[in-house]
Structure formats: structure tokens, C-alpha cells
Write a protein that holds these residues in place. Structure first.
Motif, PDB file in Angstrom:
ATOM      1  N   PHE A 146       0.830  -1.201   0.000  1.00 23.08           N
ATOM      2  CA  PHE A 146       0.000   0.000   0.000  1.00 23.08           C
ATOM      3  C   PHE A 146       0.867   1.254   0.000  1.00 23.08           C
ATOM      4  O   PHE A 146       1.840   1.370   0.736  1.00 23.08           O
ATOM      5  N   SER A 147       0.495   2.201  -0.842  1.00 16.53           N
ATOM      6  CA  SER A 147       1.150   3.500  -0.881  1.00 16.53           C
ATOM      7  C   SER A 147       0.131   4.519  -1.361  1.00 16.53           C
ATOM      8  O   SER A 147      -0.726   4.206  -2.180  1.00 16.53           O
ATOM      9  N   ARG A 148       0.237   5.740  -0.847  1.00 16.88           N
ATOM     10  CA  ARG A 148      -0.703   6.779  -1.261  1.00 16.88           C
ATOM     11  C   ARG A 148      -0.373   7.355  -2.639  1.00 16.88           C
ATOM     12  O   ARG A 148      -1.110   8.169  -3.161  1.00 16.88           O
ATOM     13  N   THR A 149       0.719   6.933  -3.209  1.00 16.02           N
ATOM     14  CA  THR A 149       1.079   7.428  -4.542  1.00 16.02           C
ATOM     15  C   THR A 149       1.153   6.315  -5.577  1.00 16.02           C
ATOM     16  O   THR A 149       1.183   6.589  -6.772  1.00 16.02           O
ATOM     17  N   ALA A 150       1.180   5.069  -5.164  1.00 13.47           N
ATOM     18  CA  ALA A 150       1.357   3.963  -6.104  1.00 13.47           C
ATOM     19  C   ALA A 150       0.043   3.241  -6.359  1.00 13.47           C
ATOM     20  O   ALA A 150      -0.923   3.344  -5.594  1.00 13.47           O
ATOM     21  N   LEU A 151       0.042   2.490  -7.428  1.00 12.65           N
ATOM     22  CA  LEU A 151      -1.104   1.669  -7.811  1.00 12.65           C
ATOM     23  C   LEU A 151      -1.262   0.523  -6.820  1.00 12.65           C
ATOM     24  O   LEU A 151      -0.279  -0.085  -6.390  1.00 12.65           O
ATOM     25  N   LEU A 152      -2.508   0.213  -6.456  1.00 14.07           N
ATOM     26  CA  LEU A 152      -2.765  -0.922  -5.572  1.00 14.07           C
ATOM     27  C   LEU A 152      -2.921  -2.181  -6.415  1.00 14.07           C
ATOM     28  O   LEU A 152      -3.768  -2.245  -7.310  1.00 14.07           O
ATOM     29  N   THR A 153      -2.097  -3.172  -6.148  1.00 15.38           N
ATOM     30  CA  THR A 153      -2.143  -4.431  -6.885  1.00 15.38           C
ATOM     31  C   THR A 153      -2.180  -5.600  -5.909  1.00 15.38           C
ATOM     32  O   THR A 153      -2.075  -5.427  -4.692  1.00 15.38           O
ATOM     33  N   ALA A 154      -2.378  -6.800  -6.460  1.00 16.29           N
ATOM     34  CA  ALA A 154      -2.306  -8.049  -5.700  1.00 16.29           C
ATOM     35  C   ALA A 154      -3.186  -7.990  -4.448  1.00 16.29           C
ATOM     36  O   ALA A 154      -4.339  -7.572  -4.513  1.00 16.29           O
ATOM     37  N   GLU A 155      -2.645  -8.381  -3.285  1.00 20.87           N
ATOM     38  CA  GLU A 155      -3.457  -8.493  -2.078  1.00 20.87           C
ATOM     39  C   GLU A 155      -4.013  -7.144  -1.622  1.00 20.87           C
ATOM     40  O   GLU A 155      -5.151  -7.065  -1.136  1.00 20.87           O
ATOM     41  N   ALA A 156      -3.228  -6.085  -1.778  1.00 22.03           N
ATOM     42  CA  ALA A 156      -3.735  -4.755  -1.394  1.00 22.03           C
ATOM     43  C   ALA A 156      -4.967  -4.397  -2.223  1.00 22.03           C
ATOM     44  O   ALA A 156      -5.959  -3.892  -1.686  1.00 22.03           O
TER      45      ALA A 156
END
Length: 512
Positions: free
Chosen positions: A141-151
Motif C-alpha cells: 500500500f502506498s498513497r502514490t502507487a497503484l494498488l495491486t495483488a493483495e492490497a
């Protein structure tokens, strides 16, 4: 053609038909044509409906345009979760998705979920982040990155749980209505614990609608007892569909043998199931005689699935495996040798020609992610068909549009020379092949011959080929042995035919 009690009972000349059926209701097509109704072999019904009834981001050409669409939707809909779908940063000048702070700026305090066009990643608001249990940096998880996989899985389930029953019901109705309006009599719902959840599938299976639904549940099992229990719990017809072996190329989560060309940090993507887990699932489903299947895109994922099925074939025999009609969704990167094995084992390929139309070619997303050589080998429909792999065409809606004629055009006009299939084969894959992929193997479903289900659509087209046309990109086969009637020309600049009526088993489910 005459239809009685939902079954085709006569196909032939007009006068004998009228003599044999003097009391029949006569429908004059006035120049329109009839063809077997389509079956979409891969659909996410509620997600499609949410796009149709909510926030469609597929037209956004930049981060700014995407955020403006979110802002306007939030203003017009001041309450409830904002569910958006379809943005594609690979076409944007910024080459990045919106950030959490940017979403908050245009929809302050709202729960906002915005899925990428491939539906394997998303961005969301801080309010939805806060409402998602266990979302932390350990999950990527990141507020600037794309959410992938389990997140992404966790955020998507939190968003789904925030939808009201009315939102889900309206979405399902809109999606099924759209299917009927496009000449589709049946859809294969590809559900799963991280896609739509068990509640949504139960609601879908109890929805009254003329479009038939065959449901698949994407959750791995280890033995026959667990498989039976999961089928009973979900009401699914098979444990197939989007059971993820890997992710998607667009989100850099498809599982590859060699690293991604455009992002060194992505490595070789994501692996969600290994050979042992895949084999256990296929073995359990084969034992109880139900379809198993997997979402598989990358070449490493394909290798794992082929190795696993080969292991099960060695244990229980090829006929037992082939009798189940196990299926693979997407299966975009496979070799000729792998296709030959799948054909021998009776494995069905549920393919989406719209992917090639959207991302193939010399300068599309496939080239960006994989480089020219690997991209040219994507979606080898001709090689699969030549190896005896039964093809079923679907849309993966809402990923690509619920437009079967466009999907057929994309299969016929594949952007890689040598990978296209003929018009006759393409139409068959969207009708007969799709019924077969859904377990209907009577040799009649998807045709219009005596004894076949009365499931057809009436179409209006500008150019109908009714002569002995050549089977080529420009012309459709009308060879009677193909059981394919006269069909329209669908060159690159031809419009799709217009659906006037859709009938399923004798009942009209759409009329313009």
C-alpha cells in the motif's frame, strides 16, 4: 424457420413451412437476418453494470480528465460509494494513475474506488483506504502507487461491501439488459472471493432475467470433498473462471519467464498458485466431474498450468480429464507445443479478441510491457485452433465492451499476421464454442437446425453476404456444412449490425 416450445422444428423454404404450421405466428423480418444468439464466455455482471450505471473512465485521456470525471460524478451523486472503472494510464501523457491525494481533492471525504481497465489494480480515496481492514505497507500500500495483488483485493472487497443492495440490483439488471440488447442469450459469470464475493453471486443466481447465467467460482480446492462443499455453498456450476494463477500485463502482475521490458521493479510479475496447487484443484474437480479452470495470462503461468494438468493426466488418464472440459481464461502467451497438449486433453480456451484490438499491434501496450518479439506471439488464436483447442469468445466485460460482433471482427482481423482465425471459426467460437465451454455439448446449441434451442437474434445490417462467399477477412462463409447462415461483412470500417430482437429458447428477451 419454425420454433415450437422453445425448439427449432423446421428450417427450409417458406411455403412448406406455412403448410406444415398453418396456425403459427408469422414474423416478417423485412430484410433483416437471423443468426444464432451469442454467448459471452467471460463476464463480470455486477462490475459491468456498475460501469454502465455509474462512472465510466474509459474515455479519460489524462490524469486531469480522469479526475474531472470523478469530480463531476461526485457532484451529481452526493451520497454513496463512487465506483469508477476503465482508466488506462498507458495512453496518458503523464503515464501514471491518479494519487490518493488527488482523488481526495475532487471527492473529499467520499469512498472512491477506481479500477484500472484490466481490473487487476486500482486507486482509491483515503476514506476507502481507512475503511479497508489490514491495508498497510506490507501489502504494497502506498498513497502514490497503484494498488495491486493483495492490497487491491482488500480494497475491492471493502468497496463491494459498501455498495447498497439497490446499487447491486440496478447494476445486474443494466448488465443483463445490455447483453440481451447485443444479441446475447447467455453469459458466463466469472466470480470469486476477490472479484465480487459470494453474496453478489447468490444475488445474481436468484435474479429473474431472460439472459441465462452460468456461474463459475474462482477459488482453489485441495480435494473432492472441498470441491463439492464449495459448489454447494456458492451455487456455482464449476470451479473455474477467474481463479488467478497470475494477474495482468497492464498492471505488471502477469507471471512471466523473463522480466517486464518497461519496468525493472516489476520483475517477472506475480504468481498466485504453484504447480502443486493447480494440480490439486484439477484433480479434485476431475474426480467429481466438474469444470476446473484458471485465469492465466503470462507465459510462466501458462507453463505452470500445462505442467499441472499433465501431471493429472498421467495420474487419472486423458479421457477422464477431457470429459470435464476444463477451461483456461485468456491464455494469451502459449507455445505451439503447449497448445497441442491442451488440445489433446480437451482443454477449452476462453479468449478475448478485444484484448488484441485494444493492446496489440506494433506500438500497443503489449509492446510496451513485453517488447516486440514477445508481443508478436500474444493471443495465437490460429495456432490454438490448429492444435485442436476449442475456442470460446468472450469480452471480460467491463474490461472490453459487451459487443460480440466487434469481438468477432477482432479475431478475424488479428493485429499479428498469422494469428487470426477465419470468420466461420470466429462466429462459431462466439456461439457453438461458447455453449460448449459452458458444458452444453449436444452439438445443437449455437446452431439453427431442427432440434436446436430456439435461441437467436434478428439483425439489421447494411451489407449481408448471401452468396457463395469466400471465407476470408472480407467475406463470411455461407457453406451449409458450417451451419452458419449468411452473415454480414465486418471490415475495419464497417459498423456493427443493429440488434432488432433477441430470443432465448423461444422467449423474446429483447426487442428494439
Amino acid at each position: 424457420m419454425a420454433v415450437t416450445d422453445g425448439t427449432v422444428v423446421w428450417v427450409g423454404a417458406d411455403q412448406p413451412a406455412r403448410a406444415l404450421h398453418p396456425d403459427a405466428e408469422i414474423i416478417d423480418l423485412d430484410g433483416a437476418f437471423v443468426a444464432p444468439a451469442f454467448v459471452d464466455a467471460h463476464v463480470h455482471t455486477t462490475a459491468l453494470g456498475l460501469k454502465l450505471t455509474g462512472l465510466d473512465l474509459s474515455g479519460a485521456g489524462s490524469v486531469e480528465q480522469c479526475l474531472d470525471l470523478v469530480r463531476r460524478f461526485a457532484e451529481a451523486n452526493p451520497a454513496g460509494l463512487i465506483w469508477g472503472h476503465g482508466w488506462d494510464e498507458s495512453r496518458w501523457p503523464e503515464s501514471r494513475p491518479p494519487s490518493v491525494s488527488e482523488i481526495d481533492d475532487v471527492a473529499s471525504g467520499r469512498l472512491v474506488y477506481l479500477s484500472r481497465i484490466d481490473a487487476h489494480s486500482a486507486v482509491c480515496s483515503s476514506a476507502l483506504c481507512a475503511a479497508t481492514p489490514g491495508l498497510d505497507a506490507a501489502l504494497g500500500f502506498s498513497r502514490t502507487a497503484l494498488l495491486t495483488a493483495e492490497a487491491h483485493h482488500r480494497v475491492r472487497m471493502a468497496a463491494l461491501s459498501a455498495l447498497t443492495p439497490d446499487q447491486r440490483a440496478q447494476a445486474r439488471a443494466a448488465a443483463l439488459d445490455a447483453a440481451a440488447a447485443n444479441g446475447i442469450a447467455a453469459v458466463h459469470e466469472c466470480a470469486g472471493p476477490y472479484i465480487s464475493g459470494p453474496l453478489d453471486l447468490r444475488e445474481l443466481l436468484t435474479t429473474t432475467h431472460g439472459v441465462e447465467v452460468r456461474a463459475y467460482w474462482g477459488e482453489a480446492v485441495t480435494d473432492a470433498e472441498q470441491a463439492r462443499a464449495l459448489l454447494a455453498e456458492t451455487g456455482a456450476h464449476g470451479l473455474a473462471g477467474d481463479l488467478f494463477v497470475d494477474g495482468s500485463l497492464g498492471s505488471h502482475t502477469a507471471w512471466l519467464h523473463e522480466p517486464y521490458s518497461d519496468d525493472p521493479h516489476a520483475g517477472t510479475g506475480n504468481s498466485y498458485l504453484d504447480v502443486d496447487a493447480i494440480a490439486a484443484h484439477v484433480r479434485a474437480c476431475t474426480e467429481i466431474g466438474v469444470q476446473a479452470g484458471f485465469h492465466v495470462i503470462g507465459d510462466a503461468a501458462v507453463s505452470a498450468v500445462v505442467d499441472a494438468i499433465e501431471r493429472v493426466v498421467a495420474e487419472v488418464g486423458g479421457p477422464a480429464v477431457a470429459a470435464c472440459g476444463h477451461r483456461l481464461e485468456h491464455v494469451e502467451m502459449l507455445t505451439a507445443a503447449q497448445a497441442a497438449k491442451l488440445g489433446t486433453w480437451g482443454v477449452i480456451a476462453s479468449v478475448q479478441p478485444g484484448f488484441d484490438a485494444a493492446w496489440g499491434g506494433d506500438a500497443g501496450l503489449y509492446v510496451d510491457r513485453l517488447g516486440v518479439e514477445r508481443a508478436a506471439a500474444m493471443n495465437p488464436f490460429a495456432a490454438m485452433a490448429a492444435a485442436g483447442v476449442s475456442l470460446a469468445i468472450g469480452s471480460d466485460a467491463p474490461v472490453t465492451a459487451l459487443q460480440p460482433w466487434s469481438a468477432i471482427r477482432a479475431a478475424v482481423r488479428h493485429r499479428t499476421p498469422g494469428s487470426a482465425i477465419s470468420p466461420r471459426a470466429s462466429f462459431s467460437a462466439a456461439t457453438r464454442g461458447a455453449w460448449r465451454a459452458g458444458g452444453v455439448r449436444d452439438g445443437l446449441a449455437g446452431t439453427l437446425v431442427p432440434g436446436a434451442p430456439g435461441s437467436y437474434a434478428v439483425w439489421e445490417a447494411d451489407d449481408l453476404v448471401v452468396g457463395a462467399a469466400a471465407d476470408s477477412v472480407q467475406r463470411w462463409s455461407t457453406d451449409p456444412r458450417s451451419r452458419v447462415p449468411g452473415l454480414p461483412r465486418l471490415d475495419a470500417d464497417d459498423p456493427d449490425p443493429t440488434c432488432l430482437r433477441t430470443v432465448h429458447r423461444g422467449a423474446t428477451i429483447y426487442e428494439r
